[in-house]
Design an enzyme around this catalytic site. Structure first.
Site, short mmCIF file in Angstrom:
data_model
loop_
_atom_site.label_atom_id
_atom_site.label_comp_id
_atom_site.label_asym_id
_atom_site.label_seq_id
_atom_site.Cartn_x
_atom_site.Cartn_y
_atom_site.Cartn_z
N ASP A 24 -4.29 -6.86 -1.69
CA ASP A 24 -3.33 -7.80 -2.28
C ASP A 24 -1.89 -7.28 -2.14
O ASP A 24 -1.36 -6.62 -3.03
CB ASP A 24 -3.68 -7.97 -3.77
CG ASP A 24 -2.84 -9.05 -4.42
OD1 ASP A 24 -2.14 -9.78 -3.69
OD2 ASP A 24 -2.90 -9.16 -5.66
N ALA B 192 -6.36 -5.02 17.89
CA ALA B 192 -6.28 -4.00 18.95
C ALA B 192 -5.49 -2.78 18.49
O ALA B 192 -5.87 -1.63 18.76
CB ALA B 192 -5.63 -4.60 20.19
N TYR C 146 -3.22 -7.55 16.47
CA TYR C 146 -3.27 -6.69 15.27
C TYR C 146 -4.55 -5.84 15.32
O TYR C 146 -4.53 -4.63 15.10
CB TYR C 146 -3.26 -7.57 14.02
CG TYR C 146 -3.36 -6.81 12.71
CD1 TYR C 146 -2.22 -6.37 12.04
CD2 TYR C 146 -4.60 -6.53 12.14
CE1 TYR C 146 -2.32 -5.67 10.85
CE2 TYR C 146 -4.72 -5.84 10.94
CZ TYR C 146 -3.56 -5.42 10.30
OH TYR C 146 -3.67 -4.73 9.11
N ASN D 77 1.98 4.57 7.58
CA ASN D 77 1.44 3.38 6.94
C ASN D 77 2.13 2.08 7.40
O ASN D 77 1.51 1.02 7.37
CB ASN D 77 1.60 3.56 5.41
CG ASN D 77 1.49 2.25 4.66
OD1 ASN D 77 0.39 1.72 4.48
ND2 ASN D 77 2.63 1.70 4.22
N ILE E 91 0.83 -1.21 0.00
CA ILE E 91 0.00 0.00 0.00
C ILE E 91 0.86 1.26 0.00
O ILE E 91 0.58 2.23 -0.72
CB ILE E 91 -0.94 -0.02 1.23
CG1 ILE E 91 -1.99 -1.13 1.08
CG2 ILE E 91 -1.60 1.34 1.45
CD1 ILE E 91 -2.83 -1.39 2.34
N1 LIG Z 1 -2.77 -5.76 3.11
C1 LIG Z 1 -3.89 -5.66 3.78
O1 LIG Z 1 -4.80 -6.51 3.66
C2 LIG Z 1 -4.15 -4.51 4.69
C3 LIG Z 1 -3.15 -3.74 5.21
N2 LIG Z 1 -3.45 -2.73 6.08
C4 LIG Z 1 -2.41 -1.91 6.65
O2 LIG Z 1 -1.75 -1.21 5.62
C5 LIG Z 1 -0.42 -0.94 5.99
C6 LIG Z 1 0.52 -1.39 4.89
O3 LIG Z 1 0.35 -2.78 4.74
P1 LIG Z 1 0.75 -3.60 3.44
O4 LIG Z 1 1.17 -2.69 2.38
O5 LIG Z 1 -0.32 -4.54 3.22
O6 LIG Z 1 1.99 -4.40 4.03
P2 LIG Z 1 3.34 -4.90 3.32
O7 LIG Z 1 3.93 -5.88 4.26
O8 LIG Z 1 3.08 -5.31 1.95
O9 LIG Z 1 4.23 -3.58 3.28
C7 LIG Z 1 4.60 -2.95 4.46
C8 LIG Z 1 5.88 -2.18 4.25
O10 LIG Z 1 6.21 -1.62 5.52
C9 LIG Z 1 7.58 -1.92 5.82
N3 LIG Z 1 7.74 -2.03 7.26
C10 LIG Z 1 7.28 -3.03 8.07
N4 LIG Z 1 7.67 -2.81 9.32
C11 LIG Z 1 8.38 -1.66 9.32
C12 LIG Z 1 9.06 -0.92 10.31
N5 LIG Z 1 9.12 -1.34 11.58
N6 LIG Z 1 9.66 0.22 9.97
C13 LIG Z 1 9.63 0.66 8.68
N7 LIG Z 1 9.04 -0.01 7.69
C14 LIG Z 1 8.42 -1.15 8.01
C15 LIG Z 1 7.86 -3.23 5.11
O11 LIG Z 1 9.24 -3.40 4.88
C16 LIG Z 1 7.06 -3.06 3.84
O12 LIG Z 1 7.82 -2.44 2.84
C17 LIG Z 1 -0.20 -1.64 7.34
O13 LIG Z 1 -0.36 -0.72 8.38
C18 LIG Z 1 -1.31 -2.67 7.36
O14 LIG Z 1 -1.67 -3.01 8.68
C19 LIG Z 1 -4.74 -2.42 6.41
C20 LIG Z 1 -5.76 -3.14 5.91
C21 LIG Z 1 -5.55 -4.24 5.01
C1 LIG Z 2 -2.87 -12.74 7.23
C2 LIG Z 2 -3.73 -11.55 7.27
C3 LIG Z 2 -2.96 -10.39 7.67
C4 LIG Z 2 -3.39 -9.21 7.67
C5 LIG Z 2 -4.77 -8.80 7.24
C6 LIG Z 2 -4.87 -7.36 7.21
O1 LIG Z 2 -3.80 -6.72 6.91
C7 LIG Z 2 -6.00 -6.58 7.47
O2 LIG Z 2 -5.71 -5.32 7.96
C8 LIG Z 2 -7.25 -7.11 7.73
C9 LIG Z 2 -8.35 -6.72 7.18
C10 LIG Z 2 -9.58 -7.24 7.52
C11 LIG Z 2 -10.70 -6.95 6.85
C12 LIG Z 2 -11.87 -7.51 7.21
C13 LIG Z 2 -13.08 -7.27 6.80
C14 LIG Z 2 -13.70 -6.73 5.68
C15 LIG Z 2 -15.01 -6.45 5.80
C16 LIG Z 2 -15.84 -5.98 4.78
O3 LIG Z 2 -15.43 -5.81 3.67
C17 LIG Z 2 -17.21 -5.68 5.21
C18 LIG Z 2 -18.03 -5.11 4.16
C19 LIG Z 2 -18.76 -4.04 4.32
C20 LIG Z 2 -18.78 -3.21 5.50
C21 LIG Z 2 -19.22 -1.89 5.06
C22 LIG Z 2 -19.16 -0.87 6.15
O4 LIG Z 2 -19.37 -1.19 7.29
O5 LIG Z 2 -18.87 0.24 5.79
#
Ligand SMILES: NC(=O)C1=CN([C@@H]2O[C@H](COP(=O)(O)OP(=O)(O)OC[C@H]3O[C@@H](n4cnc5c(N)ncnc54)[C@H](O)[C@@H]3O)[C@@H](O)[C@H]2O)C=CC1
Ligand SMILES: CC/C=C\CC(O)[C@H](O)/C=C/C=C/C=C\C=C\C(=O)C/C=C\CCC(=O)O
Length: 261
Positions: free
Chosen positions: A187, A153, A151, A91, A17
């Site tokens: 993704d 929390a 996570y 982020n 992201i």
């Molecule tokens: N991928 C997902 O499904 C979702 C991700 N998020 C949040 O989005 C943010 C970015 O996640 P992604 O891009 O998915 O993860 P990712 O693992 O693909 O990328 C994270 C980046 O942050 C860097 N990083 C990790 N720990 C670090 C540290 N201590 N200091 C500096 N850099 C560090 C990594 O090296 C990596 O380049 C996170 O806060 C994650 O919790 C939120 C919702 C969904």
């Molecule tokens: C191995 C997994 C590791 C990390 C996962 C994540 O990074 C992450 O942050 C988790 C995301 C979880 C998402 C869960 C739920 C999604 C829910 C919906 O899409 C619900 C749909 C509609 C709600 C609409 C609304 O309330 O506005």
């Protein structure tokens, strides 16, 4: 906010992201400091971004956001190099239920520190010109999932902290808009931690349920999250906004019930 010449700092900017938002900012003419703890992904990212946007439009810092002295230095050096700071995106985040204290440290404590550092360099309180901060939470902040309790929390914490700080900024006339973004599954390599017992810890046994949840709710492309970020950055009216991004509803905002006495 027009973005040409604006200066942004993105933690965890080299992958997933963070990288998508860094690229979106660069495409619109901003200059970006990317802060990342992983030198390999940073090297690859640096090569690609310099090729696409030119040397000088981005700065790269190898820095673990939990290293307070280094994080301070990164903000200082960014401002010294580019002259000021307009946009800060906290982020960087991890999923590690085994070393859960690290998860709190990276996802919440360091995000709080990043917010305070950004304010130090942007707030009118400090004689600066204002700006915008976006903190990355998750839809996990609205779910009660058994798969990643710590996570979850941290992401509740990010949501609460950011909303409170937005009010503090409004009351204190900081001139800094502070907003929070909550994506559903995206993704990126983070999702691969589902197969790592070392990261899932005692919740590894729920991994198939977690996979099912991803299947149910869908997996988003990082570019959609970057679109949401750009909306928040450009819309000068947003402060304290909670943006959710899901497969079913796309980019939308959480509207809280007004609190009655
Ligand atoms: N991928 C997902 O499904 C979702 C991700 N998020 C949040 O989005 C943010 C970015 O996640 P992604 O891009 O998915 O993860 P990712 O693992 O693909 O990328 C994270 C980046 O942050 C860097 N990083 C990790 N720990 C670090 C540290 N201590 N200091 C500096 N850099 C560090 C990594 O090296 C990596 O380049 C996170 O806060 C994650 O919790 C939120 C919702 C969904
Ligand atoms: C191995 C997994 C590791 C990390 C996962 C994540 O990074 C992450 O942050 C988790 C995301 C979880 C998402 C869960 C739920 C999604 C829910 C919906 O899409 C619900 C749909 C509609 C709600 C609409 C609304 O309330 O506005």
């Amino acid at each position: 906010m027009a973005l040409t010449g604006r200066i942004a700092l993105v933690t965890g900017g080299a992958q997933g992201i963070g990288r998508a938002i860094s690229e979106a900012l660069l495409r619109e003419g901003a200059k970006v400091a990317l802060v990342d703890s992983n030198p390999e992904v940073a090297r690859e990212c640096r090569g690609r971004l310099e090729e696409a946007f030119g040397v000088g439009s981005s700065l790269f810092f190898e820095c673990d956001v939990t290293d307070w002295a280094k994080l301070q230095e990164v903000f200082r050096k960014t401002v010294k190099h580019f002259g000021h700071l307009d946009i800060a995106i906290n982020n960087a985040g991890i999923n590690n239920e085994k070393d859960w204290q690290k998860t709190i440290n990276v996802n919440l404590t360091s995000l709080i520190k990043g917010t305070y550092l950004a304010l130090e360099h942007m707030s009118r309180e400090n004689g600066k010109d204002g700006g915008v901060i976006i903190n990355v939470s998750s839809m996990a902040a609205f779910m009660h999932s058994p798969h990643m309790p710590v996570y979850t929390a941290t992401k509740y914490g990010v949501l609460g902290f950011t909303k409170a700080m937005a009010e503090a900024s409004a009351v204190g006339n900081f001139g800094v808009r502070i907003n929070v973004l909550c994506p559903a599954y995206v993704d990126t390599p983070l999702l691969q931690t589902i197969d790592e017992e070392d990261k899932m810890g005692r919740y590894f046994k729920y991994k198939e349920e977690l996979r099912q949840s991803m299947h149910t709710y869908g997996i988003l492309d990082p570019s959609l999250i970057a679109d949401g970020m750009m909306m928040i950055i450009k819309d000068g009216s947003l402060n304290g906004a909670v943006m959710k991004i899901t497969a079913s509803k796309g980019i939308h905002f959480q509207n809280d019930e007004p609190m009655s006495a």
